[in-house]
Scaffold this motif. Sequence first.
Motif, short mmCIF file in Angstrom:
data_model
loop_
_atom_site.label_atom_id
_atom_site.label_comp_id
_atom_site.label_asym_id
_atom_site.label_seq_id
_atom_site.Cartn_x
_atom_site.Cartn_y
_atom_site.Cartn_z
N ALA A 68 -9.19 56.35 14.29
CA ALA A 68 -9.28 56.77 12.61
C ALA A 68 -10.61 56.82 12.47
N VAL A 69 -10.68 57.37 11.35
CA VAL A 69 -12.06 57.56 10.88
C VAL A 69 -12.25 56.16 9.85
N TYR A 70 -13.47 55.45 10.17
CA TYR A 70 -13.51 54.12 9.56
C TYR A 70 -14.55 54.32 8.36
N TYR A 71 -14.33 53.68 7.14
CA TYR A 71 -15.25 53.89 6.04
C TYR A 71 -15.67 52.62 5.72
N CYS A 72 -17.06 52.37 5.33
CA CYS A 72 -17.45 51.30 4.49
C CYS A 72 -17.43 51.35 3.25
N SER A 73 -17.11 50.23 2.48
CA SER A 73 -17.10 50.35 0.99
C SER A 73 -17.80 49.11 0.26
N GLN A 74 -18.46 49.51 -0.85
CA GLN A 74 -18.90 48.45 -1.55
C GLN A 74 -18.17 48.05 -2.86
N GLY A 75 -17.96 47.19 -3.24
CA GLY A 75 -17.41 46.90 -4.54
C GLY A 75 -17.33 45.63 -5.16
N TRP A 106 -14.11 47.36 5.17
CA TRP A 106 -13.94 48.48 5.87
C TRP A 106 -12.46 48.91 5.64
N TYR A 107 -12.41 50.36 5.60
CA TYR A 107 -11.08 50.84 5.44
C TYR A 107 -11.11 51.83 6.65
N ARG A 108 -9.88 52.45 7.04
CA ARG A 108 -9.76 53.51 8.06
C ARG A 108 -8.49 54.56 7.66
N GLN A 112 -2.44 60.06 7.57
CA GLN A 112 -2.15 58.74 7.16
C GLN A 112 -2.82 58.59 5.80
N GLN A 113 -2.44 57.59 5.14
CA GLN A 113 -3.26 57.09 3.88
C GLN A 113 -4.39 56.23 4.46
N ARG A 114 -5.53 56.02 3.62
CA ARG A 114 -6.42 55.30 4.23
C ARG A 114 -5.94 53.76 3.86
N GLU A 115 -6.47 53.08 4.87
CA GLU A 115 -5.77 51.58 5.05
C GLU A 115 -6.82 50.52 4.79
N LEU A 116 -6.79 49.64 4.34
CA LEU A 116 -7.73 48.46 4.16
C LEU A 116 -7.79 47.61 5.57
N VAL A 117 -8.98 47.64 6.16
CA VAL A 117 -8.81 46.83 7.07
C VAL A 117 -9.56 45.43 7.22
N ALA A 118 -10.59 45.38 6.41
CA ALA A 118 -11.12 44.13 6.31
C ALA A 118 -11.98 43.90 4.95
N THR A 119 -12.09 42.94 4.45
CA THR A 119 -13.09 42.61 3.35
C THR A 119 -13.84 41.24 3.44
N ILE A 120 -15.02 41.16 2.97
CA ILE A 120 -15.77 40.00 2.98
C ILE A 120 -16.45 39.93 1.44
N THR A 121 -16.37 38.72 0.96
CA THR A 121 -16.86 38.39 -0.46
C THR A 121 -18.39 38.07 -0.39
N PRO A 122 -18.97 38.10 -1.59
CA PRO A 122 -20.10 37.77 -1.38
C PRO A 122 -20.56 36.43 -0.91
#
Length: 119
Positions: A91-98, A36-38, A43-53
């Motif tokens: 903020a606007v919160y964005y989901c990401s896959q990677g 999740w980013y926001r 402002q610049q997009r900010e990394l909020v949290a990550t979760i690995t496989p």
Amino acid sequence: QVQLVESGGGLVQPGGSLRLSCRASGSTFSIYAMAWYRQAPGQQRELVATITPRKNTNYGDSVKGRFTISRDNAENTTYLQMNNLRPEDTAVYYCSQGLWLGLYNPTYWGQGTQVTGSS
């Protein structure tokens, strides 16, 4: 074609809680890291949290102890539980896959969902 669809944003008073959801389609969800980013206005997009496989998690300093990222591989969904929300979480919160390569490397993005903290 990978699609990420966020939901759960809204208006919340300071100290309140929200849970964001991100449902993925078009990929083998369980083998990818999720994040999740926001981005707040100006402002610049900010990394909020990550979760690995393997479900190892990491958080930005500003949300540690208040936000929790999780994933349900059976539902192809990742969540962001946000507690004790502050006005600066707006903020606007964005989901990401990677991919997780020691650091998170985003590949796909959702359309975003607005979270607004208001008194």
